[in-house]
Design a protein around this motif. Structure first.
Motif, PDB file in Angstrom:
ATOM      1  N   LYS A 149      39.258  29.844  47.373  1.00 25.90           N
ATOM      2  CA  LYS A 149      38.549  31.098  47.634  1.00 25.90           C
ATOM      3  C   LYS A 149      36.983  30.858  47.404  1.00 25.90           C
ATOM      4  CE  LYS A 149      38.460  35.885  46.086  1.00 25.90           C
ATOM      5  NZ  LYS A 149      39.055  36.822  45.035  1.00 25.90           N
ATOM      6  N   LYS A 150      36.085  31.429  48.403  1.00 28.47           N
ATOM      7  CA  LYS A 150      34.509  31.208  48.110  1.00 28.47           C
ATOM      8  C   LYS A 150      34.026  32.176  47.134  1.00 28.47           C
ATOM      9  CE  LYS A 150      33.644  30.041  52.755  1.00 28.47           C
ATOM     10  NZ  LYS A 150      32.822  30.329  54.018  1.00 28.47           N
ATOM     11  N   VAL A 151      33.314  31.509  46.082  1.00 26.26           N
ATOM     12  CA  VAL A 151      32.602  32.307  45.258  1.00 26.26           C
ATOM     13  C   VAL A 151      31.148  32.727  45.713  1.00 26.26           C
ATOM     14  CG1 VAL A 151      31.583  32.273  43.032  1.00 26.26           C
ATOM     15  CG2 VAL A 151      33.636  30.915  43.263  1.00 26.26           C
ATOM     16  N   ARG A 152      31.011  34.256  45.527  1.00 23.78           N
ATOM     17  CA  ARG A 152      29.782  34.653  45.902  1.00 23.78           C
ATOM     18  C   ARG A 152      29.167  34.959  44.765  1.00 23.78           C
ATOM     19  NH1 ARG A 152      30.632  39.314  50.829  1.00 23.78           N
ATOM     20  NH2 ARG A 152      30.967  37.568  52.241  1.00 23.78           N
ATOM     21  N   VAL A 153      27.833  34.634  44.593  1.00 27.32           N
ATOM     22  CA  VAL A 153      26.898  34.983  43.683  1.00 27.32           C
ATOM     23  C   VAL A 153      25.999  35.817  43.791  1.00 27.32           C
ATOM     24  CG1 VAL A 153      25.059  33.684  42.141  1.00 27.32           C
ATOM     25  CG2 VAL A 153      27.210  32.130  42.993  1.00 27.32           C
ATOM     26  N   TYR A 154      25.526  36.821  42.825  1.00 24.61           N
ATOM     27  CA  TYR A 154      24.795  38.005  43.020  1.00 24.61           C
ATOM     28  C   TYR A 154      23.571  37.785  42.183  1.00 24.61           C
ATOM     29  CZ  TYR A 154      22.479  42.450  42.665  1.00 24.61           C
ATOM     30  OH  TYR A 154      21.823  43.468  42.886  1.00 24.61           O
ATOM     31  N   LEU A 195      31.692  44.743  43.615  1.00 21.80           N
ATOM     32  CA  LEU A 195      32.923  44.508  44.153  1.00 21.80           C
ATOM     33  C   LEU A 195      33.210  44.625  45.246  1.00 21.80           C
ATOM     34  CD1 LEU A 195      34.672  46.733  40.871  1.00 21.80           C
ATOM     35  CD2 LEU A 195      34.521  44.105  41.156  1.00 21.80           C
ATOM     36  N   ASN A 196      32.722  45.582  45.958  1.00 24.61           N
ATOM     37  CA  ASN A 196      32.781  45.654  47.556  1.00 24.61           C
ATOM     38  C   ASN A 196      32.243  44.336  48.255  1.00 24.61           C
ATOM     39  OD1 ASN A 196      34.097  48.008  47.310  1.00 24.61           O
ATOM     40  ND2 ASN A 196      32.211  49.314  47.510  1.00 24.61           N
ATOM     41  N   CYS A 197      31.416  43.418  47.604  1.00 28.27           N
ATOM     42  CA  CYS A 197      30.911  42.355  48.103  1.00 28.27           C
ATOM     43  C   CYS A 197      31.520  41.154  47.963  1.00 28.27           C
ATOM     44  CB  CYS A 197      29.510  42.267  47.788  1.00 28.27           C
ATOM     45  SG  CYS A 197      28.303  43.533  48.162  1.00 28.27           S
ATOM     46  N   TRP A 198      32.640  41.350  47.011  1.00 25.74           N
ATOM     47  CA  TRP A 198      33.301  40.343  46.516  1.00 25.74           C
ATOM     48  C   TRP A 198      32.704  39.188  45.487  1.00 25.74           C
ATOM     49  CZ3 TRP A 198      33.718  41.247  51.854  1.00 25.74           C
ATOM     50  CH2 TRP A 198      34.764  42.164  52.458  1.00 25.74           C
ATOM     51  N   VAL A 199      31.760  39.863  44.877  1.00 23.08           N
ATOM     52  CA  VAL A 199      30.971  39.023  44.172  1.00 23.08           C
ATOM     53  C   VAL A 199      31.578  38.275  42.652  1.00 23.08           C
ATOM     54  CG1 VAL A 199      28.711  38.846  42.597  1.00 23.08           C
ATOM     55  CG2 VAL A 199      28.891  40.035  44.750  1.00 23.08           C
ATOM     56  N   GLY A 200      31.710  36.983  42.566  1.00 22.34           N
ATOM     57  CA  GLY A 200      32.365  36.335  41.749  1.00 22.34           C
ATOM     58  C   GLY A 200      31.650  35.693  40.372  1.00 22.34           C
TER      59      GLY A 200
END
Length: 93
Positions: free
Chosen positions: A1-6, A81-86
């Protein structure tokens, strides 16, 4: 699973500090989501921005590849959360 950084910021008059912070945030995961503070929020906290929101979006897109750029006046965790940020890299603007 890809990790999205904000990471968020004003990004008014892009400079080395902005670029370095974005580079470091991008290195923490697979994809970068950028939050761009709204003109209204900048006016309330710092005074009028030099660049418009559209100009700030454009300057970011010239230098960085990111999955999504969002503008906000008040950050709500549901946005992230809607952007699937981890991973969060919060900037104190």
């Amino acid at each position: 699973k890809k990790v999205r950084v904000y990471m968020d910021g004003c990004f008014d008059l892009m400079h080395y500090g902005h670029a370095n912070a974005l580079r470091q945030a991008r290195a923490l995961g697979d994809e970068l989501v950028v939050g761009v503070v709204s003109d209204e929020e900048i006016i309330a906290n710092k005074g009028p921005p030099v660049m418009s929101l559209d100009e700030r979006y454009e300057s970011l897109s010239l230098f960085f590849s990111f999955v999504l750029a969002i503008s906000f006046s008040s950050l709500d965790s549901s946005i992230l959360l809607n952007c699937w940020v981890g991973c969060l890299v919060m900037n104190q603007y």
